[in-house]
Design an enzyme around this catalytic site. Structure first.
Site, PDB file in Angstrom:
ATOM      1  N   ASN A   1      11.250  24.484 -52.268  1.00 35.01           N
ATOM      2  CA  ASN A   1      12.681  24.326 -52.514  1.00 35.01           C
ATOM      3  C   ASN A   1      12.987  22.863 -52.794  1.00 35.01           C
ATOM      4  OD1 ASN A   1      13.275  27.073 -51.983  1.00 35.01           O
ATOM      5  ND2 ASN A   1      13.248  26.672 -49.782  1.00 35.01           N
TER       6      ASN A   1
ATOM      7  N   VAL B   1      14.979  20.454 -45.249  1.00 33.52           N
ATOM      8  CA  VAL B   1      14.186  19.372 -44.641  1.00 33.52           C
ATOM      9  C   VAL B   1      13.598  18.543 -45.776  1.00 33.52           C
ATOM     10  CG1 VAL B   1      12.246  18.799 -43.151  1.00 33.52           C
ATOM     11  CG2 VAL B   1      13.667  20.795 -42.615  1.00 33.52           C
TER      12      VAL B   1
ATOM     13  N   HIS C   1       7.502  20.391 -48.722  1.00 34.05           N
ATOM     14  CA  HIS C   1       6.715  21.419 -48.039  1.00 34.05           C
ATOM     15  C   HIS C   1       6.599  22.647 -48.917  1.00 34.05           C
ATOM     16  CE1 HIS C   1      10.941  21.622 -46.813  1.00 34.05           C
ATOM     17  NE2 HIS C   1      10.815  22.941 -46.770  1.00 34.05           N
TER      18      HIS C   1
HETATM   19  P1  DGP Z   1      13.620  24.341 -46.724  1.00 35.57           P
HETATM   20  O1  DGP Z   1      14.895  25.131 -46.739  1.00 35.57           O
HETATM   21  O2  DGP Z   1      12.733  24.655 -47.885  1.00 35.57           O
HETATM   22  O3  DGP Z   1      13.853  22.857 -46.530  1.00 35.57           O
HETATM   23  O4  DGP Z   1      12.820  24.881 -45.446  1.00 35.57           O
HETATM   24  C1  DGP Z   1      12.840  24.267 -44.206  1.00 35.57           C
HETATM   25  C2  DGP Z   1      12.140  25.205 -43.251  1.00 35.57           C
HETATM   26  O5  DGP Z   1      11.819  24.481 -42.083  1.00 35.57           O
HETATM   27  C3  DGP Z   1      13.007  26.394 -42.792  1.00 35.57           C
HETATM   28  O6  DGP Z   1      12.371  27.620 -43.209  1.00 35.57           O
HETATM   29  C4  DGP Z   1      13.027  26.304 -41.274  1.00 35.57           C
HETATM   30  C5  DGP Z   1      11.916  25.324 -40.973  1.00 35.57           C
HETATM   31  N1  DGP Z   1      12.156  24.463 -39.828  1.00 35.57           N
HETATM   32  C6  DGP Z   1      13.282  23.737 -39.589  1.00 35.57           C
HETATM   33  N2  DGP Z   1      13.148  23.046 -38.446  1.00 35.57           N
HETATM   34  C7  DGP Z   1      11.903  23.340 -37.974  1.00 35.57           C
HETATM   35  C8  DGP Z   1      11.176  22.915 -36.819  1.00 35.57           C
HETATM   36  O7  DGP Z   1      11.632  22.132 -35.986  1.00 35.57           O
HETATM   37  N3  DGP Z   1       9.930  23.443 -36.650  1.00 35.57           N
HETATM   38  C9  DGP Z   1       9.378  24.325 -37.554  1.00 35.57           C
HETATM   39  N4  DGP Z   1       8.160  24.777 -37.306  1.00 35.57           N
HETATM   40  N5  DGP Z   1      10.034  24.729 -38.654  1.00 35.57           N
HETATM   41  C10 DGP Z   1      11.284  24.242 -38.856  1.00 35.57           C
END
Ligand code: DGP
Length: 118
Positions: A86, A95, A99
């Site tokens: 994304n 974030v 990723h």
């Molecule tokens: P995006 O929308 O592509 O930026 O995806 C961010 C992803 O990160 C979302 O699917 C939830 C995940 N995420 C957010 N905070 C955390 C965290 O603290 N730990 C983990 N493992 N995943 C997280």
């Protein structure tokens, strides 16, 4: 300020890490959208796909291969999976540490809902 994912990479924050080497870390998404939902990140943060430079080519290529290895390890390589990056607001990026989402373990349906005609 280190990104949230950098803090998981370094172990400062807990993460369910399924793969790590000196360039790449992969850990389970905290809010999984499918039975397998793993995030594959470069250890060195890059904010978005827009910020990639030629020097990142190798690590981004390896991220794809690491994702395929994890898919095999998770037993979903043959049934299939989806890899998603994304970017920014319209891409739904939350974030800002590049990723790759590896999602699978169920049929994921069409890639995107298509706008209705007429
Ligand atoms: P995006 O929308 O592509 O930026 O995806 C961010 C992803 O990160 C979302 O699917 C939830 C995940 N995420 C957010 N905070 C955390 C965290 O603290 N730990 C983990 N493992 N995943 C997280």
């Amino acid at each position: 300020m280190p990104t949230l994912f950098e803090r998981i990479v370094t172990g400062e924050l807990p993460g369910d890490i399924v793969y790590q080497d000196d360039e790449i870390t992969a850990f389970r998404d905290i809010e999984p959208a499918a039975p397998v939902h793993v995030l594959v990140v470069p250890n060195e943060p890059v904010a978005t796909a827009n910020d990639l430079e030629e020097r990142h080519d190798a690590v981004v290529g390896r991220m794809l291969r690491v994702a395929a290895k994890i898919a095999r390890d998770e037993g979903i390589a043959e049934s299939g999976y989806r890899l998603i990056v994304n970017c920014n607001e319209h891409g739904g990026q939350e974030v800002f540490h590049l990723h790759l989402h590896l999602v699978g373990g169920r049929s994921l349906g069409p890639m995107l809902p298509r706008p209705r005609k007429g």
